[in-house]
Write an enzyme that holds these catalytic residues in place. Structure first.
Site, PDB file in Angstrom:
ATOM      1  N   LYS A  21       1.566   3.465   4.261  1.00 23.82           N
ATOM      2  CA  LYS A  21       1.755   2.457   3.219  1.00 23.82           C
ATOM      3  C   LYS A  21       0.408   2.243   2.545  1.00 23.82           C
ATOM      4  O   LYS A  21      -0.598   1.983   3.216  1.00 23.82           O
ATOM      5  CB  LYS A  21       2.245   1.144   3.817  1.00 23.82           C
ATOM      6  CG  LYS A  21       2.362   0.001   2.796  1.00 23.82           C
ATOM      7  CD  LYS A  21       2.625  -1.333   3.489  1.00 23.82           C
ATOM      8  CE  LYS A  21       2.670  -2.477   2.467  1.00 23.82           C
ATOM      9  NZ  LYS A  21       2.693  -3.804   3.107  1.00 23.82           N
ATOM     10  N   THR A  22       0.365   2.380   1.236  1.00 20.69           N
ATOM     11  CA  THR A  22      -0.904   2.209   0.547  1.00 20.69           C
ATOM     12  C   THR A  22      -0.689   1.664  -0.856  1.00 20.69           C
ATOM     13  O   THR A  22       0.440   1.469  -1.301  1.00 20.69           O
ATOM     14  CB  THR A  22      -1.703   3.527   0.511  1.00 20.69           C
ATOM     15  OG1 THR A  22      -3.068   3.251   0.187  1.00 20.69           O
ATOM     16  CG2 THR A  22      -1.124   4.511  -0.504  1.00 20.69           C
TER      17      THR A  22
END
Length: 272
Positions: free
Chosen positions: A183-184
Site C-alpha cells: 500500500k503506497t
C-alpha cells in the site's frame, strides 16, 4: 512440500478476487483519533456494517476493532489484521515510529486472511520498524499468511512524500523486504503511477486512499488511473466513511476497480 506457500496464494486470491481488490481501511481511530469519524459512525459496527453490505473485498483493522465487529465481516469480507500503529497523542518527534499493536497469532485466531504492518521509509526510526516488520514476516510465513506492507516514505530528509522517485524508492524497499502486497501513495497521474507499479516488479500495489478529496468523482478518477497504470486496487478509508453515503461510495469504488466503470458512471452509486 511447503503448505504455507499454498496458503498464502489462496489468501491473496480472496483479497484480490479478480486480480484486483478493494480494501476498507479502518485504523484511523488510533492513528488519527476518534475525531476523524462523523459522530454517526463513531461506533465501529455502524460503518463496518455499511461497507460489508456494499460488498467490499476486505477490511483492514487493528485486532480490537476486528474482534468487536467479527459478526459483521465474518464470511462476507476478508480480514487483514494490522499489527502496528501509533497515536497522535505522543510527542511529535515520535510520530514517525509505529508500535506493536498485535501479533500474527492474533490474526490467526481471528480468522484473518493477511497481516499488515507499516514502515516509514526515511524515518529516524526506520531500523526499529524494520525489526518489527521482519518479526511479523517470519511469523506470517509459518502460517501461510501474506504480509501487506504500508510502505510510506516519511522522514526529515523527505521534502515531498508524493514525489514519484520517493514513492518508487519506498516500493523498491518494500519488495526487497519481502512484502506480498504494498500500500503506497498515489503520485498524481497515471503516467507517474505506472512507474511505481513497474518498480514493484510484479508485487501487487494498492493505492492509499489518503485525505478526503473535495469532490468524490476526483477520487474515483485517481482510482481509475491507478488501475489503468497496472495497480491492483485501493485501500480506502476516509473517502468512504466521511462520505454522506458510505455504502454507495464503496459500491462506486468497487465498480471502477472490478468492472472498469468510468468515474462518471460509478459516481451515480454514491449519489443515490
Amino acid at each position: 512440500m511447503s503448505y504455507s506457500i499454498a496458503g498464502k496464494h489462496l489468501r491473496l486470491k480472496r483479497i484480490l478476487p479478480t486480480g484486483r481488490g478493494v480494501v476498507f481501511a479502518f485504523d484511523h481511530g488510533v492513528e488519527h483519533g476518534p475525531g476523524d469519524f462523523p459522530r454517526e459512525y463513531l461506533d465501529p459496527r455502524v460503518i463496518i456494517g455499511k461497507v460489508v453490505e456494499a460488498g467490499v473485498d476486505a477490511v483492514m483493522m487493528l485486532p480490537g476493532a476486528a474482534f468487536i465487529t467479527r459478526d459483521l465481516w465474518a464470511g462476507r469480507a476478508s480480514l487483514i489484521v494490522k499489527v502496528t500503529s501509533k497515536t497522535n497523542l505522543r510527542p511529535e518527534d515520535g510520530r514517525l515510529l509505529q508500535s506493536v499493536f498485535g501479533h500474527v497469532e492474533d490474526a490467526v485466531a481471528l480468522g484473518a486472511e493477511a497481516v499488515a504492518a507499516t514502515v516509514y521509509w526515511g524515518s529516524q526510526y526506520e531500523d526499529a520498524m524494520l525489526r518489527q516488520w521482519f518479526e511479523v514476516k517470519r511469523q506470517a510465513e509459518r502460517y501461510g499468511y501474506p504480509c501487506l506492507q504500508l510502505s510510506y516514505p516519511r522522514g526529515p530528509a523527505i521534502k515531498n512524500m508524493y514525489d514519484v522517485e520517493v514513492v518508487k524508492y519506498g516500493v523498491r524497499a518494500a519488495i526487497e523486504s519481502g512484502a506480498d502486497l504494498i500500500k503506497t501513495y498515489y503520485t498524481g497521474s497515471l503516467e507517474s503511477f505506472r512507474e511505481v507499479v513497474e518498480a514493484a516488479a510484479g508485487i501487487p500495489v494498492l493505492m492509499s486512499g489518503g485525505a478526503v478529496r473535495e469532490r468524490f468523482i476526483d477520487f474515483l478518477r485517481d482510482v481509475e488511473n491507478v488501475v489503468k497504470a497496472g495497480g491492483r486496487g485501493v485501500v480506502v478509508g476516509r473517502n468512504v466513511f466521511r462520505h454522506r453515503n458510505p455504502a454507495g461510495a464503496m459500491k462506486a469504488v468497487m465498480k471502477v476497480v472490478h468492472e472498469d466503470a468510468s468515474p462518471e458512471e460509478a459516481v451515480k452509486y454514491a449519489e443515490q
